[in-house]
Design a protein around this motif. Structure first.
Motif, PDB file in Angstrom:
ATOM      1  N   ARG A 144     -57.336  43.206   1.283  1.00  0.00           N
ATOM      2  CA  ARG A 144     -58.498  42.245   0.391  1.00  0.00           C
ATOM      3  C   ARG A 144     -59.413  43.979  -0.097  1.00  0.00           C
ATOM      4  O   ARG A 144     -59.539  44.391   0.439  1.00  0.00           O
ATOM      5  N   ASN A 166     -60.317  40.691  -3.830  1.00  0.00           N
ATOM      6  CA  ASN A 166     -57.870  39.761  -4.608  1.00  0.00           C
ATOM      7  C   ASN A 166     -57.462  40.023  -3.638  1.00  0.00           C
ATOM      8  O   ASN A 166     -58.039  41.456  -2.746  1.00  0.00           O
ATOM      9  N   GLU A 167     -56.376  39.389  -2.916  1.00  0.00           N
ATOM     10  CA  GLU A 167     -56.176  39.372  -1.450  1.00  0.00           C
ATOM     11  C   GLU A 167     -54.032  40.975  -2.335  1.00  0.00           C
ATOM     12  O   GLU A 167     -53.892  39.115  -3.202  1.00  0.00           O
ATOM     13  N   TRP A 168     -53.784  40.827  -1.035  1.00  0.00           N
ATOM     14  CA  TRP A 168     -51.918  40.603  -1.765  1.00  0.00           C
ATOM     15  C   TRP A 168     -51.828  40.665   0.333  1.00  0.00           C
ATOM     16  O   TRP A 168     -52.425  41.471   1.011  1.00  0.00           O
ATOM     17  N   PHE A 177     -48.732  31.677   0.474  1.00  0.00           N
ATOM     18  CA  PHE A 177     -49.573  32.890   1.380  1.00  0.00           C
ATOM     19  C   PHE A 177     -50.479  32.457   1.682  1.00  0.00           C
ATOM     20  O   PHE A 177     -50.881  33.684   3.034  1.00  0.00           O
ATOM     21  N   CYS A 185     -41.143  40.166   2.788  1.00  0.00           N
ATOM     22  CA  CYS A 185     -42.086  41.039   3.894  1.00  0.00           C
ATOM     23  C   CYS A 185     -41.933  41.759   5.353  1.00  0.00           C
ATOM     24  O   CYS A 185     -42.205  42.413   5.480  1.00  0.00           O
ATOM     25  N   PRO A 234     -56.267  42.494 -10.667  1.00  0.00           N
ATOM     26  CA  PRO A 234     -56.577  43.138  -9.634  1.00  0.00           C
ATOM     27  C   PRO A 234     -57.100  43.573  -8.903  1.00  0.00           C
ATOM     28  O   PRO A 234     -57.298  44.283  -8.234  1.00  0.00           O
ATOM     29  N   THR A 240     -59.765  49.611  -0.655  1.00  0.00           N
ATOM     30  CA  THR A 240     -58.997  47.985  -0.571  1.00  0.00           C
ATOM     31  C   THR A 240     -58.960  47.948   1.260  1.00  0.00           C
ATOM     32  O   THR A 240     -58.133  49.372   1.622  1.00  0.00           O
ATOM     33  N   MET A 279     -49.107  37.891 -13.506  1.00  0.00           N
ATOM     34  CA  MET A 279     -50.770  37.845 -13.125  1.00  0.00           C
ATOM     35  C   MET A 279     -51.794  37.087 -13.868  1.00  0.00           C
ATOM     36  O   MET A 279     -51.983  37.715 -14.796  1.00  0.00           O
TER      37      MET A 279
END
Length: 518
Positions: A483, A121-123, A390, A468, A116, A490, A112
């Motif tokens: 996030r 930052n999102e995941w 996403f 997922c 992060p 987070t 990436m």
């Protein structure tokens, strides 16, 4: 010595030397005056003009400032921006659209590029037990119990962009792409043109100008609406209250784009700036709006009816929900536009400073509909910077049922983010009415790219769902998306937008108390 006097002195000396050589040696020397003599005249002119201070003080050198400023966006985009720097879409986002539209390799190497640990930052949380999904054609049925003609809507569709704002070749390619891949094409408020009739399903948007269904006074014409809304390719009707780029302002079509053909479709005077009114003339209260939606539903023969809104004053949306309850008239869908959206012309202050961002707006609308017991009647469609799988799953986690993409579809057509959509000089022929520019957009090539972008984006969406453990769209939940909110914390979308109780607020009283506590 002042720079202005120095430049003029130098130019005078150069011209005198050339003239002298012409008299002393050969008249052919006079040909050399073709450059310095005009420059001397320009320098003398700018010594007396008062409009541009920089050219008055620096008569010739000052032009370099204007030249470099005019190409500043191109210099930044091509030479100095990193893959993560561009706005409103960075190079990495644009590249994934180009690759998917062209059916090219879309993988990346060496990890990436974003940080992060950066705030924002999102995941998503993947599962150690991934699932498999056979059907990649993700859809939702739009139409409640009052709807006679429900529509099976793709979760990824073409957002509202009018003919006039976009070229005839762009609209044709978008519509043919929608037909090829079986998804929907929102017309934008500019009405239905011949270029929308290339096989693609339409969501007809009706704005405050009632373009395509207005009388001579610019008011809503029920009979014109009845005729056009009953066309076979019109599957849904969307009443636009406001949009993200300019909420409370109304659409803007510059005079340069208002050709005789565009004017005939909109029923306006050609060659004039077309400014949609800020508000509707057919209604002025939430209750009147519900009855107008019901009128549109009946005139269309029972097709799905909804409205588009950019959230501003939260209490106004709550009032709309009260009106739904009191009238028992429920729209089939609501389109929520974030303030970060927008493809066309808009005043700077409206673009940058008005309206609620998408995620906040969507979460608010979702909570409000649930609090009023209305979500079971209404599907939510959202738009604003949605270009990847996403992006799609994030908004579904916040309550959306489907989404639109405007700029993503423009990228699929070849848009290079030149940021000249409102100037009628789009270099790739997407947002222009100039024939020599829009003829450069080859419909037969671009409509396939639009279809491929849609197909490959849904494929990527399904791949994330599988990773997922989401077997269906109903399994996509806010507690699986995260996030970075500050240097040490987070939080999940559930915690950020819906509270820490682990479920959405489900009573109107509790919701209003929490709303006003905030």
């Amino acid at each position: 010595m002042e720079v202005r006097k120095l430049i003029i002195s130098i130019m005078v000396v150069i011209n005198l030397i050339i003239v002298s050589f012409g008299f002393i040696f050969t008249p052919s020397w006079f040909w050399l005056l073709i450059i310095p003599f005009p420059l001397l005249l320009i320098a003398l002119y700018h010594s007396f003009q008062t409009r541009h201070a920089i050219l008055r003080n620096y008569p010739l050198v000052g032009y370099f400032r204007f030249i470099f400023e005019s190409i500043r966006p191109e210099l930044r985009q091509y030479f100095w921006e990193s893959d993560m720097d561009g706005r409103p879409f960075n190079r990495r986002q644009r590249s994934i659209v180009y690759q998917r539209a062209k059916n090219q390799r879309e993988t990346v190497a060496f990890g990436m590029q974003s940080d992060p640990q950066a705030v924002g930052n999102e995941w998503a949380a993947h599962s150690v037990f991934p699932c498999h999904i056979e059907n990649h054609d993700l859809r939702t049925v739009v139409g409640n119990e009052a709807c006679k003609k429900p529509y099976s809507l793709s979760v990824f569709n073409i957002s509202a962009m009018s003919y006039g704002a976009l070229s005839k070749t762009a609209i044709t390619a978008l519509n043919k792409g929608a037909a090829l891949q079986n998804f929907a094409h929102n017309t934008g408020e500019g009405g239905i043109s011949d270029y929308h009739n290339n096989g693609g399903d339409l969501i007809w948007q009706v704005g405050t100008g009632y373009f395509g269904c207005r009388n001579a006074e610019g008011k809503f014409d029920p009979e014109l609406f009845r005729e056009k809304s009953n066309r076979e390719n019109v599957k849904m009707i969307e009443l636009k209250l406001s949009q993200g780029a300019k909420p409370g302002h109304g659409g803007i079509l510059p005079a340069a784009k208002n050709t005789p053909e565009v004017a005939a479709i909109r029923h306006v005077i050609p060659g004039t700036d077309v400014m949609s009114p800020p508000a509707h003339s057919a209604f002025s209260t939430p209750t009147e709006m519900m009855h107008f939606l019901q009128q549109m539903r009946e005139l269309s023969g029972g097709k799905p009816i909804g409205f588009k809104i950019c959230i501003g004053d939260k209490n106004e949306f709550i009032d709309i929900c009260h009106a739904m309850q009191n009238t028992q008239i429920f729209p089939d869908f609501i389109s929520v536009d974030g303030s970060e959206g927008g493809t066309g012309a808009a005043p700077l202050e409206f673009t940058d400073n008005l309206g609620m961002p998408l995620y906040d707006a969507l979460a608010f609308v979702t909570k409000t509909l649930i609090a009023f017991g209305l979500k079971k009647h209404i599907k939510l469609i959202v738009s604003s910077r949605i270009v990847t799988g996403f992006d799609i799953l994030k908004v579904i986690a916040l309550g959306a049922d489907a989404c639109y993409s405007a700029r993503g579809m423009m990228f699929a057509l070849g848009c290079i983010q030149a940021l000249k959509c409102n100037e009628d000089v789009c270099p790739v022929g997407v947002a222009t009415q100039q024939p020599h520019l829009y003829k450069g957009l080859d419909v037969n090539d671009k409509y396939v790219r639009v279809a491929q972008f849609h197909r490959n984006t849904l494929r990527a969406t399904v791949e994330i769902m599988e990773a997922c453990g989401f077997k269906t769209l109903a399994d996509v939940s806010a507690d699986k998306f995260f996030r970075k909110v500050d240097a040490t914390r987070t939080l999940s979308f559930q915690e950020i937008y819906f509270g820490t109780e682990g479920k959405l607020v489900n009573s109107h009283t509790d919701f209003e108390s929490k709303l006003f506590e905030d």
